[in-house]
Design a protein around this motif. Structure first.
Motif, short mmCIF file in Angstrom:
data_model
loop_
_atom_site.label_atom_id
_atom_site.label_comp_id
_atom_site.label_asym_id
_atom_site.label_seq_id
_atom_site.Cartn_x
_atom_site.Cartn_y
_atom_site.Cartn_z
N ASP A 146 58.33 -27.03 -51.33
CA ASP A 146 59.16 -27.74 -50.36
C ASP A 146 60.43 -28.19 -51.08
OD1 ASP A 146 58.51 -30.15 -51.77
OD2 ASP A 146 56.71 -30.37 -50.56
N GLY A 147 61.20 -29.07 -50.45
CA GLY A 147 62.48 -29.45 -51.00
C GLY A 147 62.45 -30.40 -52.17
N ASP A 148 61.27 -30.85 -52.59
CA ASP A 148 61.23 -31.77 -53.73
C ASP A 148 60.07 -31.49 -54.69
OD1 ASP A 148 58.92 -32.97 -52.50
OD2 ASP A 148 60.25 -34.24 -51.32
N THR A 149 59.45 -30.32 -54.59
CA THR A 149 58.32 -30.00 -55.47
C THR A 149 58.41 -28.54 -55.92
OG1 THR A 149 56.93 -31.57 -54.26
CG2 THR A 149 55.82 -30.04 -55.73
N ILE A 150 58.21 -28.31 -57.22
CA ILE A 150 58.24 -26.97 -57.78
C ILE A 150 57.07 -26.80 -58.74
CG2 ILE A 150 59.62 -25.24 -59.02
CD1 ILE A 150 62.07 -26.91 -58.60
N ASN A 151 56.45 -25.64 -58.71
CA ASN A 151 55.47 -25.27 -59.72
C ASN A 151 56.19 -24.43 -60.78
OD1 ASN A 151 53.29 -26.47 -58.37
ND2 ASN A 151 52.96 -24.64 -57.13
N VAL A 152 56.16 -24.86 -62.02
CA VAL A 152 56.84 -24.12 -63.09
C VAL A 152 55.82 -23.73 -64.16
CG1 VAL A 152 58.99 -25.36 -62.69
CG2 VAL A 152 57.40 -26.20 -64.44
N TYR A 153 56.22 -22.75 -64.96
CA TYR A 153 55.38 -22.31 -66.07
C TYR A 153 56.18 -22.39 -67.36
CZ TYR A 153 51.77 -20.71 -62.88
OH TYR A 153 50.78 -20.67 -61.93
N VAL A 154 55.50 -22.82 -68.43
CA VAL A 154 56.10 -22.92 -69.75
C VAL A 154 55.36 -21.96 -70.67
CG1 VAL A 154 56.48 -24.45 -71.74
CG2 VAL A 154 56.81 -25.31 -69.41
N ASP A 155 56.11 -21.17 -71.40
CA ASP A 155 55.53 -20.20 -72.34
C ASP A 155 54.61 -20.93 -73.31
OD1 ASP A 155 54.97 -18.22 -74.17
OD2 ASP A 155 57.03 -17.48 -74.28
N THR A 156 53.37 -20.46 -73.44
CA THR A 156 52.43 -21.13 -74.34
C THR A 156 52.83 -20.97 -75.81
OG1 THR A 156 51.01 -19.17 -74.28
CG2 THR A 156 50.46 -20.97 -72.79
N ALA A 157 53.81 -20.10 -76.07
CA ALA A 157 54.34 -20.00 -77.43
C ALA A 157 55.31 -21.13 -77.72
CB ALA A 157 55.04 -18.65 -77.63
N ASP A 158 55.78 -21.80 -76.64
CA ASP A 158 56.68 -22.94 -76.80
C ASP A 158 55.89 -24.12 -77.36
OD1 ASP A 158 57.76 -25.62 -75.37
OD2 ASP A 158 59.44 -24.27 -75.67
N PRO A 159 56.52 -24.95 -78.21
CA PRO A 159 55.79 -26.08 -78.80
C PRO A 159 55.10 -26.97 -77.77
CG PRO A 159 57.88 -25.82 -79.91
CD PRO A 159 57.87 -24.84 -78.77
N ARG A 160 55.78 -27.21 -76.62
CA ARG A 160 55.17 -28.06 -75.60
C ARG A 160 54.07 -27.32 -74.85
NH1 ARG A 160 54.17 -33.31 -74.35
NH2 ARG A 160 52.90 -33.08 -72.51
N GLY A 161 54.29 -26.01 -74.63
CA GLY A 161 53.33 -25.25 -73.82
C GLY A 161 52.10 -24.82 -74.60
N SER A 162 52.25 -24.73 -75.93
CA SER A 162 51.13 -24.21 -76.71
C SER A 162 49.97 -25.20 -76.71
CB SER A 162 51.59 -23.91 -78.14
OG SER A 162 52.18 -25.06 -78.72
N GLY A 163 50.23 -26.41 -77.21
CA GLY A 163 49.19 -27.44 -77.21
C GLY A 163 47.87 -26.86 -77.67
N SER A 164 46.91 -26.90 -76.79
CA SER A 164 45.61 -26.32 -77.10
C SER A 164 45.21 -25.43 -75.93
CB SER A 164 44.56 -27.42 -77.33
OG SER A 164 44.52 -28.29 -76.22
N VAL A 165 45.62 -24.17 -76.00
CA VAL A 165 45.22 -23.22 -74.96
C VAL A 165 43.72 -22.97 -75.12
CG1 VAL A 165 45.56 -20.92 -74.01
CG2 VAL A 165 47.49 -22.14 -75.03
N PRO A 166 42.93 -23.19 -74.05
CA PRO A 166 41.47 -23.00 -74.17
C PRO A 166 41.12 -21.62 -74.71
CG PRO A 166 42.03 -24.02 -72.07
CD PRO A 166 43.33 -23.62 -72.71
N ARG A 167 40.09 -21.59 -75.52
CA ARG A 167 39.67 -20.33 -76.14
C ARG A 167 39.36 -19.25 -75.09
NH1 ARG A 167 37.57 -19.23 -81.25
NH2 ARG A 167 37.64 -21.47 -81.70
N GLU A 168 38.72 -19.69 -73.97
CA GLU A 168 38.37 -18.70 -72.95
C GLU A 168 39.61 -18.11 -72.28
OE1 GLU A 168 37.81 -22.84 -71.04
OE2 GLU A 168 37.44 -21.85 -72.98
N VAL A 169 40.68 -18.91 -72.21
CA VAL A 169 41.93 -18.40 -71.63
C VAL A 169 42.58 -17.41 -72.58
CG1 VAL A 169 44.26 -19.04 -70.89
CG2 VAL A 169 42.32 -20.47 -70.24
N GLN A 170 42.62 -17.74 -73.87
CA GLN A 170 43.16 -16.82 -74.86
C GLN A 170 42.41 -15.49 -74.84
OE1 GLN A 170 42.84 -18.91 -78.57
NE2 GLN A 170 44.55 -20.29 -78.15
N LYS A 171 41.09 -15.58 -74.77
CA LYS A 171 40.26 -14.37 -74.75
C LYS A 171 40.51 -13.57 -73.48
CE LYS A 171 35.45 -12.82 -75.04
NZ LYS A 171 34.02 -13.25 -75.13
N ALA A 172 40.57 -14.25 -72.33
CA ALA A 172 40.80 -13.56 -71.05
C ALA A 172 42.16 -12.88 -71.03
CB ALA A 172 40.67 -14.55 -69.90
#
Length: 330
Positions: A146-172
């Motif tokens: 809508d006019g005031d909400t956005i879903n965005v994605y951050v590259d998990t290689a980015d310092p903020r996006g990397s954090g702790s990507v779950p092992r099952e997600v990395q494997k998938a």
């Protein structure tokens, strides 16, 4: 055949590439040149281009045929992003506008018809009160709800996006890449569901290369746009989409609301998105949560000019509309 193609691609980095105009060229221009010349050897268009254009692979191959002929005739070939953008637009001038614009976005080239403007002053590294900053991947059209909400994605290689990507997600993600290479799309789709359900998604970056992105729901700080079912709700959504579609955003996150969304200020190419939404008359200043005087000023400008929702004599405030709906439901 495979070895000859390999030697050809390696040759693009050799001194002979200078005659094609690739040596010393901007990264985006070099990428375009390599893809055009690679098409001559393989007849293949780049993976990921289809996400940015509307025409078929067959039509895309036709573009590269034209670009290859034009590239070889160019004296000299384009060296700057501006020159490359003009080269593409001129060569593909008889094709659909959406295709040409998507092609430029795929290579990160500027639109040559864009009005020149003074470079926008970048926002401060991190404004006072902001908890953290996000640098997003290009925004998908479906990401704007809508006019005031956005879903965005951050590259998990980015310092903020990397954090702790779950092992099952990395494997998938790794297994999905293998499944797609093997053209086992049923398995790839099943793995995709695991990734998405965990709050991640394979997302194309500005170059069209697929990377693993972490999802963030962003609520634009300080404004409240008409709901979808309200007058100007659709127009507000379209206005926001036009500002952010296909762009990488800078988001300064200040808080989290009760729905788990990050509340933040959004910038795109130095442009403050909330300012544009208020000035165009597609959002209200949300005074209950944000007292910044500049937001009130921008809202007043739109109101005085009767822009957007202010063309109505008595536009309904979205928070009052939501309250009526809740009371009605109760």
């Amino acid at each position: 055949m495979g070895n000859s193609i390999y030697r050809f691609l390696c040759g693009l980095c050799a001194p002979s590439s200078q005659e094609h105009g690739l040596r010393g060229a901007h990264t985006a221009v070099a990428a375009l040149g390599r893809d055009v010349l690679n098409f001559e050897a393989t007849s293949q268009v780049p993976d990921g281009l289809s996400r940015h254009v509307v025409s078929s692979k067959k039509a895309q191959a036709n573009w590269y045929k034209k670009l290859l002929v034009a590239w070889k005739k160019a004296r000299p070939p384009p060296k700057t992003p501006e020159e490359a953008a003009c080269f593409v637009v001129q060569t593909l001038k008889n094709h659909q506008k959406a295709d040409v614009e998507g092609f430029l976005v795929f290579y990160g080239l500027p639109h040559p018809n864009a009005a020149p403007s003074a470079p926008a002053a970048p926002p401060p590294p991190k404004p006072q009160g902001a908890k953290f900053e996000l640098q997003t991947l290009p925004v998908d059209p479906k990401a704007v709800s809508d006019g005031d909400t956005i879903n965005v994605y951050v590259d998990t290689a980015d310092p903020r996006g990397s954090g702790s990507v779950p092992r099952e997600v990395q494997k998938a993600a790794a297994e999905r890449a293998k499944a797609r290479t093997a053209k086992d799309y049923q398995k790839a789709d099943a793995l995709q569901k695991i990734i998405v359900d965990a709050g991640y998604r394979p997302v194309p970056n500005a170059r069209g290369e697929e990377v693993l992105g972490k999802k963030y729901r962003i609520r634009l700080r300080g404004i409240d746009a008409p709901e979808s079912a309200m007058p100007y709700g659709k127009e507000a959504k379209e206005a926001l989409l036009k500002l952010v579609q296909g762009k990488s955003l800078k988001v300064f996150v200040y808080d989290e609301d009760r729905y788990g969304r990050c509340v933040g200020d959004i910038y795109c190419d130095g442009v403050f998105i909330q300012e544009q939404m208020l000035k165009k008359g597609f959002a209200w200043h949300y005074t209950a949560y944000d007292q910044r005087p500049e937001l009130a000023k921008w809202e007043k400008q739109a109101q005085t000019g009767r822009k957007g929702l202010w063309a109505s004599s008595k536009p309904q405030k979205p928070w009052e509309w939501r309250k009526e709906k809740r009371n009605g439901a109760a």
